[in-house]
Design a protein around this motif. Structure first.
Motif, short mmCIF file in Angstrom:
data_model
loop_
_atom_site.label_atom_id
_atom_site.label_comp_id
_atom_site.label_asym_id
_atom_site.label_seq_id
_atom_site.Cartn_x
_atom_site.Cartn_y
_atom_site.Cartn_z
N MET A 1 0.85 -1.19 0.00
CA MET A 1 0.00 0.00 0.00
C MET A 1 0.89 1.24 0.00
SD MET A 1 -3.21 0.95 0.31
CE MET A 1 -4.23 2.27 0.86
N SER A 2 0.65 2.10 -0.98
CA SER A 2 1.45 3.33 -1.02
C SER A 2 0.53 4.54 -0.89
CB SER A 2 2.20 3.40 -2.35
OG SER A 2 1.27 3.60 -3.38
N VAL A 3 1.17 5.65 -0.57
CA VAL A 3 0.40 6.90 -0.43
C VAL A 3 -0.28 7.24 -1.76
CG1 VAL A 3 0.65 9.38 -0.11
CG2 VAL A 3 1.79 7.82 1.45
N ARG A 5 -1.41 5.28 -4.03
CA ARG A 5 -2.62 4.47 -4.23
C ARG A 5 -3.77 5.08 -3.44
NH1 ARG A 5 -3.64 -0.81 -5.84
NH2 ARG A 5 -5.41 -1.84 -4.82
N LEU A 6 -3.43 5.49 -2.23
CA LEU A 6 -4.44 6.14 -1.38
C LEU A 6 -4.97 7.41 -2.06
CD1 LEU A 6 -5.35 5.61 1.67
CD2 LEU A 6 -3.89 7.55 2.24
N ARG A 9 -7.15 6.56 -5.13
CA ARG A 9 -8.46 6.05 -4.71
C ARG A 9 -9.34 7.19 -4.15
NH1 ARG A 9 -8.72 0.30 -4.28
NH2 ARG A 9 -7.50 -0.34 -6.09
N GLU A 10 -8.69 8.07 -3.42
CA GLU A 10 -9.45 9.17 -2.82
C GLU A 10 -9.97 10.13 -3.90
OE1 GLU A 10 -10.71 12.66 -0.77
OE2 GLU A 10 -8.98 12.70 -2.09
N HIS A 13 -12.81 8.63 -5.52
CA HIS A 13 -13.97 8.61 -4.62
C HIS A 13 -14.65 9.97 -4.53
CE1 HIS A 13 -16.46 7.25 -1.31
NE2 HIS A 13 -16.04 8.26 -0.57
N GLU A 350 -10.79 9.57 8.69
CA GLU A 350 -9.61 8.94 8.07
C GLU A 350 -8.32 9.45 8.73
OE1 GLU A 350 -9.62 9.68 3.87
OE2 GLU A 350 -7.48 9.27 3.72
N TYR B 98 -13.09 5.05 0.87
CA TYR B 98 -12.83 4.84 -0.57
C TYR B 98 -11.89 3.67 -0.84
CZ TYR B 98 -9.02 7.89 0.95
OH TYR B 98 -7.98 8.44 1.64
N SER B 109 0.14 -0.55 6.71
CA SER B 109 1.47 -0.67 6.09
C SER B 109 1.98 0.68 5.63
CB SER B 109 1.40 -1.65 4.92
OG SER B 109 0.57 -1.12 3.90
N LEU B 110 1.11 1.69 5.57
CA LEU B 110 1.56 3.06 5.25
C LEU B 110 2.49 3.58 6.34
CD1 LEU B 110 -1.80 4.73 4.13
CD2 LEU B 110 0.21 4.41 2.69
#
Lengths: 451, 224
Positions: A1-3, A5-6, A9-10, A13, A350, B98, B109-110
């Motif tokens: 998981m990387s920033v 990807r976050l 996705r955000e 969304h 979040e 999301y 894991s971040l």
């Protein structure tokens, strides 16, 4: 998981928030690039227009100049010919010649040596262009039983210190005779007819049309023949001088110059009509030159007006851009800041959980600033495209035949365009910094407890 | 001793007046122990959990985790400590809306550096373990409350914490789902982890090794 990807996705969304942020960046960058493109387009268009105008004016002036020169030459030639018909400007006579005799009888009794004309021709006289020695006598034509004015002339005497000019008056060849209008009409003589004048035989070489002057009752023969016929060997009555360039106010200068060379002579103005024509010619020349100067002046004035109008347009655009661009960029920054702030509010839960699972303050900021970077980069590129398009259209480049490479070639714009995405990154970074810091520094305990 | 809480007090300063959330609370927790803290709403249960989890510094007293006080660490080190040693489960789930189930489980894991393949395999194992395989690519909005809480539980366990702090994890769940979640907490404790559960749900009692009663910020009974 990387920033990243976050972030992606955000963005997916919360599309509306992202699109609005993107729009803000795009508008801000587009305004900057559009303004720069427009100003650059103005400059390039101005340069092109002024060059075109200058060329048009130069062509018009050159054409005018050509026309003036042509007209001047035609006029000069016409006047020259007219002056030939009219006679000479000044008449050099012996000092003791009664002018009344000349005016009343058309003849002269006083004489001067023929060598005078050679002396005058050999002098450095500058005001007289052509010299013609003559004898003039009112005689009775015995064979035809009538009074005539006999003029003997040997043709033009070249002025030695000048180059040879085309003679204005052809010499009457020996054995030839030229008749005035009244003479040849009354005596029914024509060219090539043979006539006897007081015992001497001549052939008619020319007959003049009506001049309405004493010339109509004049007969011209060769000077030597006339001198012999009249018993005036080596003597002449007058020297006719043509001063092609002269104007009315120079007659006294001509007089002084001639009398200084030929003492014992007098100079009288002959045929003032010739002078008037010469003056008219001068006036025409001056008027043509003035017209040419006026054309040049008008062209320059037009150019100045065009330059001034373009400068006003450029100044207006620059002033507009100077006000609008910072305003739009400021509004964009504000909008991005507000949208980022709204985004942090939406992501409160979040943020709390990210803190709880171990994300540090810088890392949470990084999450928000990464999104800002994506927004800035995409918005910057869109803004560059939109700005260039807008600038090109507003600057009227397609109609002027100017292309984008022409604008880039002038320098400056390429740097602005290249740095625009970086500027957009900086814009979104600055605008998002405070909301991101606010988000990262929120109390996770308060969030997680639902406070 | 995994966790030693010694006379911890915490007071919230509010405009309307100070609110004393914890008052000289002392508590010990060993590895493999499942302790439930019960009490009415507003008795300080959540404050105790936040304080224990390194998210809310106490006004007085100290908390020692493996003999170390996390509040003596720098904010950065404390965040890392939380990421590696503590797992959180909340009544409101606090899932990232999301991200799908798998990515929510992977979220910790971040914070903690680990090999991407290793952590992904573990996330898959956890998703499978909590019966979420069919839902692994669903976002929280598409899940039932029980599934959401199991996702939150899987997320809390990704970094293999030593201590699991659960704040009313069954508060929004039906009986069956609550039992499932409590079973998983019990399972975690049986596997050597420590669980500190704050709840007013009586259903939790049978699963806990020890039940502590908290009232108005004070421990009334240390349970057994």
């Amino acid at each position: 998981m990387s920033v990243w990807r976050l972030v992606v996705r955000e963005i997916n969304h919360r599309r509306l928030n992202f699109l609005l942020s993107l729009l803000s960046v795009t508008v801000g960058v587009a305004c900057l690039i559009g303004a720069q493109t427009l100003l650059k387009a103005d400059r390039v268009t101005t340069g092109q227009l002024l060059n075109d105008r200058q060329a048009e004016i130069e062509i018009a002036v050159a054409e005018k100049q050509k026309a003036v020169e042509k007209a001047g030459k035609e006029l000069q030639d016409a006047i020259r010919k007219q002056m030939l018909g009219l006679g000479f400007n000044v008449l050099i006579l012996p000092e003791d010649q009664e002018l009344s005799e000349l005016h009343l009888n058309g003849t002269m009794s006083a004489t001067m040596p023929e060598q005078y004309v050679d002396k005058l021709a050999a002098s450095k006289i500058v005001t007289v262009n052509h010299l013609l020695p003559s004898v003039t006598k009112r005689i009775h034509w015995d064979e035809r039983d009538r009074e005539i004015i006999l003029v003997g002339t040997r043709g033009e005497v070249p002025i030695l210190h000048r180059g040879m000019k085309k003679p204005l008056l052809a010499e009457v060849a020996p054995g030839k005779i030229v008749l005035g209008h009244e003479i040849h009409k009354q005596l029914e003589l024509k060219v090539n007819d043979s006539v006897t004048l007081n015992g001497s035989d001549f052939t008619v070489s020319a007959v003049h049309s009506e001049r309405g002057s004493v010339d109509d009752v004049t007969v011209w023969i060769n000077l030597a023949a006339a001198q012999e016929l009249l018993g005036m060997q080596n003597l002449i009555n007058a020297i006719l001088a043509l001063e092609c360039e002269c104007s009315g106010d120079r007659i006294s200068q001509i007089r002084a110059e001639i009398v200084s060379i030929l003492p014992g002579t007098q100079v009288v103005e002959k045929y003032s009509q010739a002078l008037t024509r010469a003056e008219a010619r001068e006036k025409t020349k001056q008027s043509a030159e003035a017209a040419l100067a006026a054309e040049e002046k008008a062209g320059q004035k037009l150019l100045t007006q065009e330059r001034s109008a373009r400068r006003q347009l450029e100044d207006r655009h620059a002033g507009f851009a100077a006000v609008l661009t910072p305003l739009v960029i400021f509004a964009s920054l504000l909008m991005i800041g507000l949208l980022t702030f709204a985004n942090t509010r939406q992501r409160t839960s979040e943020i709390g959980i990210l803190c709880a699972i171990g994300l540090t303050t810088p890392k949470i900021m990084f999450v928000f600033l990464s999104k800002a970077a994506v927004t800035g980069l995409i918005g910057g590129l869109c803004g560059v495209g939109l700005g260039l398009t807008t600038g090109v259209l507003l600057g009227g480049l397609p109609s002027n035949g100017i292309t984008l490479p022409d604008l880039f070639a002038t320098g400056g714009l390429l740097t602005t365009v290249a740095s625009a995405p970086l500027l957009a990154l900086a814009m979104t970074g600055i605008a998002s910094w405070v909301p991101a810091l606010y988000a990262a520094r929120r109390d996770p305990a308060a969030i997680l407890q639902g406070d | 001793m995994l966790l030693h809480i010694d006379k911890v007090s915490k007071t919230y300063r509010r405009k309307s007046g100070d609110v004393c959330a914890l008052q000289d609370v002392s508590l010990d927790l060993d590895a493999g122990e499942f302790v439930a803290v019960r009490g009415p709403s507003g008795c300080g249960k959540s404050t105790l959990l936040m304080t224990t989890g390194g998210l809310l510094g106490p006004d007085s007293g100290q908390i020692l985790f493996n003999g170390k006080n996390p509040y003596e660490l720098s904010p950065h080190a404390r965040a890392e400590f939380r990421g590696r040693s503590i797992g959180f489960v909340f009544q409101q789930f606090h899932l990232v809306p999301y991200l799908d189930v798998l990515d929510n489980v992977l979220a910790p894991s971040l914070a903690v550096a680990s090999t991407s393949n290793g952590v992904r395999d573990r996330a898959h194992d956890l998703v499978k373990h909590f019966g979420l395989m069919k839902r692994s690519h669903h976002v929280p909005a598409e899940l039932s409350s029980g599934e959401r809480q199991r996702t939150a539980l899987a997320r809390a366990l990704l970094n293999e914490p030593q201590l699991l702090l659960a704040d009313e994890p069954t508060g929004n769940l039906d009986g069956k789902s609550a039992d499932t979640v409590l079973s998983h907490l019990q399972e975690f404790a049986e596997n050597g982890g420590a669980v500190l559960l704050v709840t007013h749900d009586e259903r939790a009692v049978p699963f806990a090794d020890r039940v502590i009663h908290l009232c108005e910020g004070r421990i009334e009974s240390n349970g057994s």
